[in-house]
Enzyme design. Structure first.
Site, PDB file in Angstrom:
ATOM      1  N   CYS A 132       0.864  -1.183   0.000  1.00 40.14           N
ATOM      2  CA  CYS A 132       0.000   0.000   0.000  1.00 40.14           C
ATOM      3  C   CYS A 132       0.899   1.231   0.000  1.00 40.14           C
ATOM      4  CB  CYS A 132      -0.902   0.000   1.236  1.00 40.14           C
ATOM      5  SG  CYS A 132      -1.947   1.468   1.351  1.00 40.14           S
ATOM      6  N   HIS A 144      -2.087  -4.743 -10.640  1.00 33.27           N
ATOM      7  CA  HIS A 144      -2.771  -3.576 -11.217  1.00 33.27           C
ATOM      8  C   HIS A 144      -3.081  -3.815 -12.696  1.00 33.27           C
ATOM      9  CE1 HIS A 144      -2.297  -0.773  -7.798  1.00 33.27           C
ATOM     10  NE2 HIS A 144      -1.254  -1.537  -7.533  1.00 33.27           N
ATOM     11  N   GLU A 174     -10.092   0.125  -6.292  1.00 32.62           N
ATOM     12  CA  GLU A 174      -9.120  -0.738  -5.622  1.00 32.62           C
ATOM     13  C   GLU A 174      -9.686  -2.123  -5.299  1.00 32.62           C
ATOM     14  OE1 GLU A 174      -6.773   0.418  -2.356  1.00 32.62           O
ATOM     15  OE2 GLU A 174      -6.536   2.500  -2.999  1.00 32.62           O
ATOM     16  N   CYS A 233      -4.536   6.156  -4.838  1.00 36.13           N
ATOM     17  CA  CYS A 233      -3.935   4.824  -4.691  1.00 36.13           C
ATOM     18  C   CYS A 233      -2.460   4.960  -5.059  1.00 36.13           C
ATOM     19  CB  CYS A 233      -4.642   3.822  -5.613  1.00 36.13           C
ATOM     20  SG  CYS A 233      -3.951   2.159  -5.530  1.00 36.13           S
ATOM     21  N   GLY A 248      -1.194   2.233  -7.245  1.00 37.01           N
ATOM     22  CA  GLY A 248      -1.877   2.431  -8.526  1.00 37.01           C
ATOM     23  C   GLY A 248      -1.239   3.534  -9.347  1.00 37.01           C
TER      24      GLY A 248
HETATM   25  N1  LIG Z   1      -6.315  -2.260  -2.490  1.00 30.27           N
HETATM   26  C1  LIG Z   1      -4.880  -2.596  -2.646  1.00 30.27           C
HETATM   27  C2  LIG Z   1      -4.127  -2.325  -1.327  1.00 30.27           C
HETATM   28  C3  LIG Z   1      -4.017  -0.831  -1.028  1.00 30.27           C
HETATM   29  C4  LIG Z   1      -3.340  -0.071  -2.143  1.00 30.27           C
HETATM   30  C5  LIG Z   1      -3.523   1.443  -2.125  1.00 30.27           C
HETATM   31  N2  LIG Z   1      -4.348   1.971  -1.079  1.00 30.27           N
HETATM   32  C6  LIG Z   1      -2.184   2.146  -2.220  1.00 30.27           C
HETATM   33  O1  LIG Z   1      -2.064   3.283  -1.743  1.00 30.27           O
HETATM   34  O2  LIG Z   1      -1.277   1.566  -2.855  1.00 30.27           O
HETATM   35  C7  LIG Z   1      -4.752  -4.074  -3.003  1.00 30.27           C
HETATM   36  O3  LIG Z   1      -5.656  -4.853  -2.654  1.00 30.27           O
HETATM   37  O4  LIG Z   1      -3.732  -4.420  -3.617  1.00 30.27           O
END
Ligand SMILES: N[C@H](CCC[C@H](N)C(=O)O)C(=O)O
Length: 296
Positions: free
Chosen positions: A80, A176, A225, A234, A237
């Site tokens: 994250c 991603h 997400e 994100c 992301g």
């Molecule tokens: N939902 C993402 C985790 C959090 C990623 C995001 N909040 C960031 O800042 O990178 C996943 O399941 O891979």
């Protein structure tokens, strides 16, 4: 009736992607998925996109361990980015370190966090993972379209196969799928995001990015997400979208990424080099929570 002791927590966000952070450096903390979902619940609990747990490292060459759980599902995930910046602010503000740079173990890698003089945090996010089987993504039977030598994969909505998008597939430790759109404000994020997120060609599901290229050094991005729905920002992301854009020939090595929650700067010098992300991290409040008894 046994009363469980209240558990201290800190509420933080990185560009509106919000977190509940627990300090497990002094005593172990094992939360069940239903307790994690309670913490993430915006009505019955505290409310957060993800829950972050700060631990002592398991190996010799790290200062801390970083565990991340998606708030809607309680599932543990690999990375994250916005949370990593908040992690750095947290360990400084809690007096767990006085250093400007810390090395942090994640589920499947190690990242380096650096507190900048202006209060923003730079994260060395390691090299992107482009081997499809490591994302993981199943390309069998698909023919990618190439741009600048990089693949764009056709993805059909399993429930309505005439609905197709083209995605670039990148892992930052977490998976991603990035698609280019003309305008993020009108992109069908709520309609397309859910079926990309749970597409069967992504065995561990996927974060669905919607990328608008404004200039070779500026983009706008929305992300539906995995395990959280659309967030205001994100971090991983943003890294994945810039890596995809550079590989596809759309972007230069340093890109400002506009998200709904604010702006990040992403830098990548190409294969063999780490992605670097710089952005803010904010502490909102501290509190205590009495968790429900774990039921699973
Ligand atoms: N939902 C993402 C985790 C959090 C990623 C995001 N909040 C960031 O800042 O990178 C996943 O399941 O891979």
């Amino acid at each position: 009736m046994t009363t469980r002791p209240p558990l201290p927590f800190t509420k933080m966000h990185g560009l509106g992607n919000d977190f509940v952070v627990f300090d497990a450096t002094r005593a172990p903390l094992a939360l069940s998925e239903d307790q994690l979902r309670f913490v993430g619940d915006r009505r019955f609990g505290i409310g957060a996109d993800q829950i972050l747990v700060v631990e002592r490292p398991q190996g010799p060459d790290a200062d801390f361990r970083y565990r991340i759980f998606n708030g809607a599902t309680g599932e543990e995930v690999e990375h994250c980015g916005n949370g990593a910046r908040c992690f750095m602010r947290f360990v400084r503000e809690q007096g767990l370190t006085d250093r400007d740079e810390v090395r942090v173990e994640t589920m499947n890698n190690r990242i380096v966090l650096r507190m900048q003089a202006d209060g923003r945090v730079t994260v060395d996010m390691n090299q992107p993972i482009l081997e499809l089987e490591r994302v993981p993504f199943d390309p069998s039977g698909l023919q990618p379209r190439l741009e600048n030598g990089a693949e764009l994969w056709p993805l059909a909505n399993p429930a309505a196969p005439q609905e197709q998008v083209e995605v670039a597939v990148v892992s930052m430790g977490n998976p991603h799928a990035v698609q280019r759109v003309d305008d993020v404000d009108t992109a069908p994020v709520a309609q397309v995001g859910p079926w990309v997120e749970s597409h069967p060609r992504f065995p561990r599901k996927v974060n669905a990015g919607f990328l608008q290229v404004v200039a070779r050094d500026r983009v706008r991005l929305r992300v539906f997400e995995r395990g959280a729905g659309e967030t205001l920002a994100c971090g991983t992301g943003a890294c994945a979208a810039v890596v995809a854009g550079i590989r596809l020939g759309w972007l230069d090595a340093r890109v400002d990424v506009e998200t709904r929650g604010g702006e990040l700067t992403i830098e990548w010098d190409g294969p063999g080099s780490s992605v670097r992300m710089t952005g803010p991290a904010v502490t909102v409040f501290q509190g205590e929570v009495v968790l429900p008894a774990a039921s699973c």
